[in-house]
Design a protein around this motif. Sequence first.
Motif, PDB file in Angstrom:
ATOM      1  N   THR A 200       0.842  -1.188   0.000  1.00 12.77           N
ATOM      2  CA  THR A 200       0.000   0.000   0.000  1.00 12.77           C
ATOM      3  C   THR A 200       0.878   1.238   0.000  1.00 12.77           C
ATOM      4  O   THR A 200       2.065   1.188   0.334  1.00 12.77           O
ATOM      5  N   TYR A 201       0.253   2.354  -0.347  1.00 10.59           N
ATOM      6  CA  TYR A 201       1.003   3.606  -0.399  1.00 10.59           C
ATOM      7  C   TYR A 201       0.790   4.451   0.855  1.00 10.59           C
ATOM      8  O   TYR A 201       1.655   5.229   1.239  1.00 10.59           O
ATOM      9  N   ILE A 202      -0.355   4.317   1.502  1.00  5.77           N
ATOM     10  CA  ILE A 202      -0.661   5.108   2.691  1.00  5.77           C
ATOM     11  C   ILE A 202      -0.346   4.274   3.925  1.00  5.77           C
ATOM     12  O   ILE A 202      -0.811   3.146   4.064  1.00  5.77           O
ATOM     13  N   HIS A 203       0.434   4.848   4.858  1.00  2.00           N
ATOM     14  CA  HIS A 203       0.847   4.144   6.073  1.00  2.00           C
ATOM     15  C   HIS A 203       0.692   5.074   7.274  1.00  2.00           C
ATOM     16  O   HIS A 203       0.597   6.303   7.131  1.00  2.00           O
ATOM     17  N   ASN A 204       0.674   4.464   8.436  1.00  5.01           N
ATOM     18  CA  ASN A 204       0.583   5.257   9.668  1.00  5.01           C
ATOM     19  C   ASN A 204       1.930   5.463  10.342  1.00  5.01           C
ATOM     20  O   ASN A 204       2.027   6.191  11.325  1.00  5.01           O
ATOM     21  N   LYS A 205       2.972   4.843   9.817  1.00  7.39           N
ATOM     22  CA  LYS A 205       4.321   5.065  10.328  1.00  7.39           C
ATOM     23  C   LYS A 205       5.331   4.550   9.303  1.00  7.39           C
ATOM     24  O   LYS A 205       5.008   3.692   8.477  1.00  7.39           O
ATOM     25  N   PRO A 206       6.567   5.058   9.319  1.00  4.43           N
ATOM     26  CA  PRO A 206       7.600   4.545   8.404  1.00  4.43           C
ATOM     27  C   PRO A 206       8.036   3.139   8.814  1.00  4.43           C
ATOM     28  O   PRO A 206       7.761   2.672   9.917  1.00  4.43           O
ATOM     29  N   LEU A 207       8.713   2.474   7.883  1.00  2.00           N
ATOM     30  CA  LEU A 207       9.264   1.143   8.158  1.00  2.00           C
ATOM     31  C   LEU A 207      10.738   1.291   8.492  1.00  2.00           C
ATOM     32  O   LEU A 207      11.525   1.803   7.697  1.00  2.00           O
ATOM     33  N   LEU A 208      11.103   0.841   9.689  1.00  2.00           N
ATOM     34  CA  LEU A 208      12.490   0.878  10.142  1.00  2.00           C
ATOM     35  C   LEU A 208      12.935  -0.557  10.410  1.00  2.00           C
ATOM     36  O   LEU A 208      12.393  -1.238  11.291  1.00  2.00           O
ATOM     37  N   VAL A 209      13.917  -1.016   9.644  1.00  2.00           N
ATOM     38  CA  VAL A 209      14.469  -2.365   9.794  1.00  2.00           C
ATOM     39  C   VAL A 209      15.921  -2.233  10.203  1.00  2.00           C
ATOM     40  O   VAL A 209      16.705  -1.545   9.532  1.00  2.00           O
ATOM     41  N   SER A 210      16.271  -2.886  11.296  1.00  2.00           N
ATOM     42  CA  SER A 210      17.645  -2.837  11.818  1.00  2.00           C
ATOM     43  C   SER A 210      18.275  -4.220  11.660  1.00  2.00           C
ATOM     44  O   SER A 210      17.846  -5.192  12.295  1.00  2.00           O
ATOM     45  N   LEU A 211      19.296  -4.295  10.798  1.00  2.00           N
ATOM     46  CA  LEU A 211      20.029  -5.544  10.576  1.00  2.00           C
ATOM     47  C   LEU A 211      21.279  -5.542  11.440  1.00  2.00           C
ATOM     48  O   LEU A 211      22.165  -4.698  11.283  1.00  2.00           O
ATOM     49  N   GLN A 212      21.326  -6.478  12.390  1.00  2.00           N
ATOM     50  CA  GLN A 212      22.436  -6.572  13.334  1.00  2.00           C
ATOM     51  C   GLN A 212      23.208  -7.864  13.072  1.00  2.00           C
ATOM     52  O   GLN A 212      22.602  -8.910  12.825  1.00  2.00           O
ATOM     53  N   GLY A 213      24.507  -7.785  13.125  1.00  2.00           N
ATOM     54  CA  GLY A 213      25.308  -8.988  12.933  1.00  2.00           C
ATOM     55  C   GLY A 213      26.787  -8.729  13.135  1.00  2.00           C
ATOM     56  O   GLY A 213      27.248  -7.579  13.110  1.00  2.00           O
ATOM     57  N   PRO A 214      27.548  -9.790  13.325  1.00  2.00           N
ATOM     58  CA  PRO A 214      29.004  -9.649  13.499  1.00  2.00           C
ATOM     59  C   PRO A 214      29.679  -9.153  12.213  1.00  2.00           C
ATOM     60  O   PRO A 214      29.046  -8.981  11.164  1.00  2.00           O
ATOM     61  N   THR A 215      30.966  -8.968  12.294  1.00  2.00           N
ATOM     62  CA  THR A 215      31.734  -8.467  11.141  1.00  2.00           C
ATOM     63  C   THR A 215      31.813  -9.528  10.048  1.00  2.00           C
ATOM     64  O   THR A 215      32.056 -10.708  10.324  1.00  2.00           O
ATOM     65  N   GLY A 216      31.637  -9.093   8.804  1.00  2.00           N
ATOM     66  CA  GLY A 216      31.842  -9.967   7.652  1.00  2.00           C
ATOM     67  C   GLY A 216      30.697 -10.902   7.318  1.00  2.00           C
ATOM     68  O   GLY A 216      30.871 -11.813   6.503  1.00  2.00           O
ATOM     69  N   VAL A 217      29.508 -10.720   7.897  1.00  2.00           N
ATOM     70  CA  VAL A 217      28.403 -11.643   7.622  1.00  2.00           C
ATOM     71  C   VAL A 217      27.546 -11.178   6.439  1.00  2.00           C
ATOM     72  O   VAL A 217      26.595 -11.870   6.054  1.00  2.00           O
ATOM     73  N   ILE A 373      13.877  -5.699  14.299  1.00  2.00           N
ATOM     74  CA  ILE A 373      15.250  -6.169  14.455  1.00  2.00           C
ATOM     75  C   ILE A 373      15.402  -7.537  13.805  1.00  2.00           C
ATOM     76  O   ILE A 373      14.666  -8.481  14.117  1.00  2.00           O
ATOM     77  N   LEU A 374      16.392  -7.639  12.891  1.00  2.00           N
ATOM     78  CA  LEU A 374      16.696  -8.888  12.207  1.00  2.00           C
ATOM     79  C   LEU A 374      18.176  -9.213  12.425  1.00  2.00           C
ATOM     80  O   LEU A 374      19.044  -8.548  11.869  1.00  2.00           O
ATOM     81  N   PRO A 375      18.476 -10.214  13.234  1.00  2.00           N
ATOM     82  CA  PRO A 375      19.880 -10.579  13.453  1.00  2.00           C
ATOM     83  C   PRO A 375      20.432 -11.428  12.302  1.00  2.00           C
ATOM     84  O   PRO A 375      19.728 -12.268  11.730  1.00  2.00           O
ATOM     85  N   LEU A 376      21.690 -11.213  11.979  1.00  2.00           N
ATOM     86  CA  LEU A 376      22.396 -12.021  10.973  1.00  2.00           C
ATOM     87  C   LEU A 376      23.364 -12.934  11.705  1.00  2.00           C
ATOM     88  O   LEU A 376      24.153 -12.478  12.545  1.00  2.00           O
ATOM     89  N   GLY A 377      23.306 -14.226  11.378  1.00  2.00           N
ATOM     90  CA  GLY A 377      24.120 -15.197  12.095  1.00  2.00           C
ATOM     91  C   GLY A 377      25.535 -15.309  11.557  1.00  2.00           C
ATOM     92  O   GLY A 377      25.910 -14.704  10.538  1.00  2.00           O
ATOM     93  N   LEU A 378      26.372 -16.087  12.268  1.00  2.00           N
ATOM     94  CA  LEU A 378      27.744 -16.348  11.841  1.00  2.00           C
ATOM     95  C   LEU A 378      27.767 -17.204  10.581  1.00  2.00           C
ATOM     96  O   LEU A 378      26.849 -17.984  10.317  1.00  2.00           O
TER      97      LEU A 378
END
Length: 437
Positions: A200-217, A373-378
Motif C-alpha cells: 500500500t502507499y498510505i501508512h501510519n508510520k515509516p518502516l524501520l528495519v535494523s540488521l544486526q550482525g558480526p563483522t563480515g556476515v 530487528i533482524l539478526p544475521l548469524g555467523l
Amino acid sequence: MEISDQDSSASASQTEGELEMDEEMDGERDKKHMGSLNPSLSNNTTTLRAVIRIKMKYQAMKKRRRELAMALEGANALTGAPTRTSPKIFTFDSPTLSSFPTLSSSVPQRRKRRKKKRVLFPNRRGARAPPKQEHSPVKYCLYLLLAIVFIQVYNAIENLDDHVLRYDLDSLEKTLRREVFGQQGAVGALLSHLKEYLSTYIHNKPLLVSLQGPTGVGKSHLGRLLAGHFRSVVGETLVLQYYVLHHCPQEADALHCARNLTALISKTVNRAVEEEKIPLFIFDEVEHIHKEILDALWQLLASKQSNEYLNAIYMFLSNLGHAHITKHMLHNSSSVFMVTSASGHYSKFVKELAPILRSTLETLHPLWTEAEILPLGLLEKGHVMECFLDEITREGFYPDHTNIERLAGEIEYYPEVGGRKYSRTGCKQVVAKVNLL
C-alpha cells in the motif's frame, strides 16, 4: 272521537253482514250449477271451484277494505282524528318496507357480518401443489450490491498487486538469495517486511528495519544490493546511502550533519510524494553514528509531522549486539542447525535473540523501539568457500575447488562446535586474498 268509533263499528258489522249474504248466494249458485253438471265432473272439479271461490272472496274483501280505508282517511282528515290501521291479516302478497313504515323505522337493522374466508386445506389424498415463490425486486438489488462490492474488493487487490509489482520484489528476492551467502532466513524475513509495507502507499508510520550482525556476515553487501535494486525501480534521487564514517566522521560536526541530513531527507520525501513512490534510506556503520543524528532521525520517525514522512523505508546496518549473537550461536549450535537457511528455524532464532538485542539497543537510543530487528548469524566454512567462488569468478580466475578450499582454510575460525566451524571474520578477508592471486 266517540262518533268515529261508532261509525267504524257500524261499518264493520255492515261489512260482515254483506259478506254472509254473499256467501249464501254463492252457495245457492254452486248448488244449482252442480245439479246441472254431470256427477262425474263435479267430483273432479270440487277442489278447483273451492280455490276459485276463495280467490273471488279475497278480491271482494280486499276491494271493500280499500274503499273503507279511503273513506276513513277522508273522515279523519275532516275531523282531525288520527288514522287507524287495519288489523294484520293473511295475504298472498309479500310484505314490503313501504307497507310497514312504522315497523321498519322502529326496528333497528342488524349489521351484516362479514363472512370470514374459510381456510381450505389441501386434500391429503391428492398431490399437494408446491407454494408459488414470489420474486421480489429487492433480491435483484441485493445481487447488484454484492456484485459491486466484489468488483471493488477485486480492484483493491489488483491495485495492491500493481503497487508491489512496481518495486519488482521477485527480482530482488532472486538477487539476494543468489548474492548473499548464509543468510537465507534473514533475507526471507526482510523481503516479507518489504512486501507487506510496499503493498500500500498510505501508512501510519515509516518502516524501520535494523540488521544486526558480526563483522563480515554480509550487512554492507546486502545494503548495496538493496540500494542498486531500488535505484533501478524508483530512481536515483529516491535512494539515499548514508555512510556515517564518510559523511560525518567528526563528532564536532554532528549537529551540522544532522541539519543537512534532515534537509536531504525532506527533499527526497517531497520528491517521492510527487512521483507517488516510497523512498529508501540506508544507513551503514550505525555503530559509529552520533547522537545528534539519531535525535534528528527520531524526530522524523516518531513525531509524525505529516503524512509525507510516514511513507518511507529506513534501513540500519550495524554490528551492535554482535556479542550476543555470537554467544548464542556458539552455545546453541545444535538447536540452530541450518538457522541461516530455514525460515522456521530462523523465526525461532529471532524470537530468542530479538528481546536481548532490543534491550541492548534501546539503552543507546529510543529510536530502536520503532525498529524491526533482524539478526544475521555467523557464517560457516562452507559459506566462506561460496564467497571465494563468487569473487574468483568475478575477477575472471578459473574456479579451482582445491585453490578455493586452500584460501578458505587460511581464514580464522572459532573452535568447532557441533561439527560446524564458524568464521571469526566471515567473508571480510575474501576480497583481499583474491586480489593477491
